[in-house]
Design an enzyme around this catalytic site. Structure first.
Site, PDB file in Angstrom:
ATOM      1  N   HIS A 357      26.034 -24.959 -12.575  1.00 37.98           N
ATOM      2  CA  HIS A 357      25.021 -23.812 -12.296  1.00 37.98           C
ATOM      3  C   HIS A 357      25.671 -23.032 -11.228  1.00 37.98           C
ATOM      4  O   HIS A 357      24.896 -22.084 -10.822  1.00 37.98           O
ATOM      5  CB  HIS A 357      23.625 -24.281 -11.863  1.00 37.98           C
ATOM      6  CG  HIS A 357      22.815 -25.016 -12.822  1.00 37.98           C
ATOM      7  ND1 HIS A 357      22.038 -24.025 -13.750  1.00 37.98           N
ATOM      8  CD2 HIS A 357      22.671 -26.234 -13.369  1.00 37.98           C
ATOM      9  CE1 HIS A 357      21.301 -24.890 -14.851  1.00 37.98           C
ATOM     10  NE2 HIS A 357      21.853 -26.427 -14.465  1.00 37.98           N
ATOM     11  N   LYS A 545      14.053 -13.297  -4.994  1.00 37.76           N
ATOM     12  CA  LYS A 545      15.215 -14.382  -5.455  1.00 37.76           C
ATOM     13  C   LYS A 545      15.284 -15.044  -4.158  1.00 37.76           C
ATOM     14  O   LYS A 545      15.064 -14.723  -2.912  1.00 37.76           O
ATOM     15  CB  LYS A 545      16.428 -13.950  -5.991  1.00 37.76           C
ATOM     16  CG  LYS A 545      16.878 -12.678  -5.401  1.00 37.76           C
ATOM     17  CD  LYS A 545      18.201 -12.145  -6.042  1.00 37.76           C
ATOM     18  CE  LYS A 545      17.961 -11.165  -7.327  1.00 37.76           C
ATOM     19  NZ  LYS A 545      18.051 -11.687  -8.357  1.00 37.76           N
ATOM     20  N   ARG A 546      16.169 -16.368  -4.099  1.00 38.04           N
ATOM     21  CA  ARG A 546      16.537 -16.899  -2.831  1.00 38.04           C
ATOM     22  C   ARG A 546      17.153 -15.845  -2.085  1.00 38.04           C
ATOM     23  O   ARG A 546      17.974 -15.049  -2.715  1.00 38.04           O
ATOM     24  CB  ARG A 546      17.531 -18.068  -3.078  1.00 38.04           C
ATOM     25  CG  ARG A 546      16.347 -19.059  -3.394  1.00 38.04           C
ATOM     26  CD  ARG A 546      15.618 -19.489  -2.274  1.00 38.04           C
ATOM     27  NE  ARG A 546      15.929 -20.183  -1.292  1.00 38.04           N
ATOM     28  CZ  ARG A 546      15.942 -21.538  -0.918  1.00 38.04           C
ATOM     29  NH1 ARG A 546      15.441 -22.300  -1.821  1.00 38.04           N
ATOM     30  NH2 ARG A 546      16.592 -21.901   0.294  1.00 38.04           N
ATOM     31  N   LYS A 551      23.924 -12.673  -3.066  1.00 37.40           N
ATOM     32  CA  LYS A 551      22.992 -11.711  -4.045  1.00 37.40           C
ATOM     33  C   LYS A 551      22.836 -10.363  -3.543  1.00 37.40           C
ATOM     34  O   LYS A 551      21.994  -9.584  -4.087  1.00 37.40           O
ATOM     35  CB  LYS A 551      21.587 -12.482  -4.042  1.00 37.40           C
ATOM     36  CG  LYS A 551      21.544 -13.914  -4.766  1.00 37.40           C
ATOM     37  CD  LYS A 551      20.396 -14.703  -4.682  1.00 37.40           C
ATOM     38  CE  LYS A 551      20.416 -16.073  -5.376  1.00 37.40           C
ATOM     39  NZ  LYS A 551      20.544 -16.053  -6.660  1.00 37.40           N
ATOM     40  N   THR A 653      17.985 -15.649 -13.693  1.00 38.61           N
ATOM     41  CA  THR A 653      16.922 -15.722 -14.746  1.00 38.61           C
ATOM     42  C   THR A 653      15.713 -14.747 -14.475  1.00 38.61           C
ATOM     43  O   THR A 653      15.163 -14.293 -15.417  1.00 38.61           O
ATOM     44  CB  THR A 653      16.437 -17.189 -14.856  1.00 38.61           C
ATOM     45  OG1 THR A 653      16.044 -17.569 -13.824  1.00 38.61           O
ATOM     46  CG2 THR A 653      17.301 -18.105 -15.777  1.00 38.61           C
ATOM     47  N   LYS A 657      13.292 -12.355 -16.563  1.00 38.98           N
ATOM     48  CA  LYS A 657      11.749 -11.946 -16.634  1.00 38.98           C
ATOM     49  C   LYS A 657      11.425 -10.713 -16.557  1.00 38.98           C
ATOM     50  O   LYS A 657      10.477 -10.080 -17.028  1.00 38.98           O
ATOM     51  CB  LYS A 657      11.196 -13.077 -15.382  1.00 38.98           C
ATOM     52  CG  LYS A 657      11.444 -14.545 -15.469  1.00 38.98           C
ATOM     53  CD  LYS A 657      11.332 -15.081 -14.266  1.00 38.98           C
ATOM     54  CE  LYS A 657      12.008 -16.409 -14.458  1.00 38.98           C
ATOM     55  NZ  LYS A 657      12.343 -17.160 -13.367  1.00 38.98           N
TER      56      LYS A 657
END
Ligand code: JNB
Length: 817
Positions: A357, A545-546, A551, A653, A657
């Site tokens: 992952h 998100k985290r 990111k 993911t 969404k």
């Protein structure tokens, strides 16, 4: 089985309130009402649950065991009601009892037994497994404390414990009869078995009891109910007088403490190894318990024919965290069931499969041999044996190439490398999006791909359309169902049928009306909960998100600062008003991530205090991001921020969404964004930034020079200056100097701007201008939004699970009467 009626629900709730709390509907708290309703539904679910397992027994089915340290399930009740098609009955029953259904649903504590993507993926997969009719268990740990509750104090993240069991656990069923003993430490000794041969066992080990709690996983409009089995640790209760007399009192107390610690808390560091002994204990604890139970049941059904295990059981390893399964399965087969090594190895290899992952190097699990062998002495012997045999094979294949063997070995440099163990001991290795699998094959795991090309495969992630559209967005669900029927809930490709309507003015109007309603609902929630006013007519631009440097929440907030500065310099600038919403938990020990949270909050405050930008820019950081918050945010998004440094986000993911709910993505060519672009077409997604190959080349060249960007780009210069000139905090000019230094000079020995925020800044800014222009054209925007929903079919976890079942597990669907 008789379907639960409105009357059943009413009497169930009333009765439950009376017997459990001696309360009436009028006097019960929302908490008690929730529990009463949950127990009523669970009773009904139990019938299907029992029928499912009777069928599994009778048909002697093959079962997949999804082994995961994390299951981020979200609230159970609403999902169960939806999947059982009880929504109307429950709504009517509660209406007649004069209970506010929202109040009851909101009273359920959202269990946070996971960190982020990996844990939520496991939950979506369980929903799809049940819905499609695949026999499955999710296996993990019943942490008493989930991911911490995030509070924001003075702009800083503060962590509070998440005691999710405090108000009871109506969905869990304690299965004491399946408890297993788990051993740690001790000495390996060999003793003569009943077969006359010598076998290894442990002497003087510490023992902990693993007790399973089962949670129902209800499929959508099927009768299948699979099981999420979470193991809880308890002392074995050897606290008897004898050990007291023999002077073992202290040891007995130590064992009790150990047990209590084991399932106490989820490690909250996302994509970062802790290296802590307790984490390794947790891993072995739930793996050993799961495998002991599976083999026990196999023996009951098939006797000693363990050569057939892989035909009845498949173990999917959710990242390397459960990879001890490979060694523990070997131990049980060899030491307990007396199989020869080679037979046991064949069984193990054919029944295990591994999913990767992340390729972040800080997330590579490696355990010091000293710790590993002390805690799990027999498991260590087995890992060593696997390693020795593997290295011997390497020698045969490559000749004597010590460098290569050292690079690929399972044990080397005083460490056990869990990824290597997982690859060698599995029949399948998969990545979670096309680009991610290519990076694994060609770069990260190229060595292994060369020797095991047949093991490598891709399984692009997906999300369940039940929770992430049918449940969370009733407005859009209703519109879609009215337009193309309800088949999309089971077959998301049906959404394609909306494509011709993307240019239909009437449908555009309805679609955008739903979006606007969702934005109003979110605005009301924000007003009520946090007291902030957000304008539903502004663009809702969301990054949730985290919090992680890769990111690039920093890129987003830098762009906000840039917009702010631009408006200040040119107050008549013609831009559509925007609301930037952020939500993110940072690992408690991740200082840089926490500073970025503080920065976002400081920027939000600066903007709130400035009348010049009032009504045009708003920034809000929503505390305590979690599944139930995502369900409120996703339906209300206009713009979805998916802006990781290309090559770093394995899949994502959240991106799916938002797409499914009609948001337009602004994103890099990373993870599943690339496949979203393929599905939706380049007119309906806003792509920017360096592709992964360019990132790699720039990094490798060693020529990246952020100071040049600073000197040449006036906007970058303004943004960075804002970090250190007191604009953000008049009392402390140095608050954000670390971020400034990290960008330009490198901080604490690191390279400057490791995630290429400044390199991609101009491209991002230009992409945001494209977003602004597109939004101003109402028809154009509506068309883009509709095309996103209509093109999201591929990203159903039903598609993903079907591929796992067909291509990895060889699993068939079952029909429960
Ligand atoms: C994770 C994750 C990976 C490793 C650890 C913890 N990865 C969490 C995410 C990727 C996303 C992807 C999802 C689902 O596949 O959540 O997985 O969409 O791109 O970032 C971890 C924890 C402790 C130690 C080592 C690693």
């Amino acid at each position: 089985m008789q379907k639960l009626s409105k009357e059943d629900i009413k009497s169930g709730v009333v009765e439950m309130l009376r017997t459990a709390y001696r309360k009436t509907v009028a006097t019960a708290t929302p908490q008690q009402i929730y529990n009463a309703l949950a127990l009523t539904i669970k009773e009904y679910v139990s019938e299907h649950w029992i029928a499912t397992h009777e069928h599994f027994d009778k048909a002697d089915v093959k079962i997949v065991y999804y082994l995961s340290m994390e299951f981020l399930m979200g609230r159970f009740m609403g999902n169960a009601i939806l999947n059982l098609s009880l929504q109307d009955a429950v709504k009517e029953a509660l209406a007649e009892l004069e209970i506010d259904i929202n109040l009851a649903e909101e009273a359920e504590h959202d269990p946070g037994l996971g960190n982020g993507g990996l844990g939520r993926l496991a939950a979506c997969f369980l929903d799809s497994l049940s819905t499609l009719g695949y026999p499955a268990y999710g296996c993990g740990i019943r942490y008493h404390f989930g991911i911490f509750e995030q509070h924001i104090e003075d702009g800083y993240q503060v962590e509070k414990p998440d005691n999710w069991l405090h108000y009871g656990d109506p969905w869990g069923v304690r299965r004491e009869e399946y408890a297993k003993e788990i051993q740690f430490g001790g000495r390996v000794v060999s003793i003569k078995g009943d077969d006359g041969e010598y076998h290894f066992t442990l002497e003087n080990a510490q023992t902990v009891l693993a007790v399973p709690y089962d949670y129902p996983v209800v499929g959508y409009e099927t009768n299948m109910v699979n099981t999420l089995r979470l193991w809880d640790a308890e002392p074995v209760n050897r606290f008897d007088l004898q050990s007291f007399n023999e002077g073992q009192y202290e040891r007995s107390v130590a064992e009790q403490n150990l047990a209590r610690q084991l399932s106490s808390v989820l490690y909250p560091a996302d994509e970062h190894v802790s290296g802590k002994e307790l984490r390794l204990r947790q891993q072995y604890f739930f793996i050993s318990a799961t495998l002991q139970r599976v083999l026990q049941q196999f023996e009951q059904r098939h006797g000693k024919k363990f050569e057939k295990l892989a035909d009845y059981a498949q173990f999917q390893l959710n990242d390397t965290h459960p990879s001890l399964a490979i060694a523990e399965l070997m131990r049980l087969l060899v030491d307990v069931y007396y199989l020869p090594w080679d037979t046991a190895w064949e069984i193990t290899r054919t029944s295990c499969a591994y999913t990767n992952h992340t390729i972040l190097s800080e997330a590579l699990e490696k355990w010091p041999i000293e710790l590993f062998s002390r805690l799990l002495p027999r498991i260590y012997m087995i890992v060593e044996e696997i390693n020795t045999r593997f290295c011997k094979n390497l020698k045969e294949w490559y000749g004597n190439d010590p460098e290569r063997i050292r690079a690929m070995a399972i044990c080397a440099d005083g460490q056990v490398r869990m990824a290597h163990l997982a690859i060698v001991g599995s029949h399948s290795v998969n990545g979670v999006a096309a680009i991610h699998t290519e990076i694994l094959k060609n770069i990260e795991l190229a060595n292994f791909y060369e020797i095991y090309p047949e093991k490598f495969n891709n399984k692009t992630n997906g999300i369940t359309p039940r929770r992430w559209l049918a449940k969370c967005n009733p407005g859009l669900s209703g519109l879609i169902t009215d337009t193309i029927g309800r088949d999309w809930v089971r077959d998301l490709d049906e959404l394609q049928k909306l494509k011709p309507l993307a240019t239909d003015a009437a449908f555009q109007q309805k679609f955008m009306d739903v979006k606007h309603d969702n934005k109003i609902m979110l605005s009301n929630y924000i007003k009520q909960t946090y007291g902030h006013s957000v304008d539903p007519d502004s663009i809702f631009d969301i990054q949730v998100k985290r919090l992680h440097e890769y990111k690039r929440q920093l890129l987003n907030i830098f762009h906000v600062i840039d917009m702010y500065v631009t408006i200040k310099m040119n107050p008549r600038l013609d831009i559509k008003p925007r609301t930037f919403l952020f939500a993110a938990k940072a690992a408690a020990s991740y200082h840089r991530a926490k500073l970025i949270i503080k920065l976002i909050n400081s920027v939000a405050q600066m903007i709130d205090n400035d009348p010049v930008v009032a009504g045009r820019l708003k920034v809000l950081f929503l505390p305590n991001y979690r599944v139930s918050m995502a369900e409120k945010l996703v339906p209300a998004a206009d713009v979805s921020e998916q802006i990781s440094t290309a090559g770093k986000e394995a899949s994502g993911t959240g991106n799916m969404k938002f797409m499914l709910n009609g948001a337009v993505t602004i994103g890099t060519l990373d993870g599943a964004n690339i496949e979203m672009l393929e599905e939706v077409g380049q007119d309906n997604i806003v792509i920017f930034g360096m592709p992964a190959a360019e990132v790699q080349a720039l990094r490798a060249s060693g020529t990246y020079a952020p100071w040049d960007l600073y000197n040449m780009d006036f906007n970058i210069r303004n943004v960075l200056t804002t970090l250190i000139n007191g604009t953000l905090d008049h009392n402390n000019h140095d608050l954000f100097r670390e971020l400034y230094d990290a960008m330009l000079n490198g901080y604490g020995g690191a390279r400057p701007d490791e995630y290429f925020v400044l390199q991609d800044f101009a491209s991002y800014k230009e992409a945001q201008e494209r977003v602004d222009a597109a939004y101003k054209d109402k028809q154009r925007w509506a068309q883009m939004a509709i095309m996103n929903t209509a093109s999201a079919g591929k990203f159903s976890s039903d598609r993903t699970i079907k591929q796992y079942a067909d291509e990895i597990w060889g699993l068939k669907t079952e029909h429960i009467q």
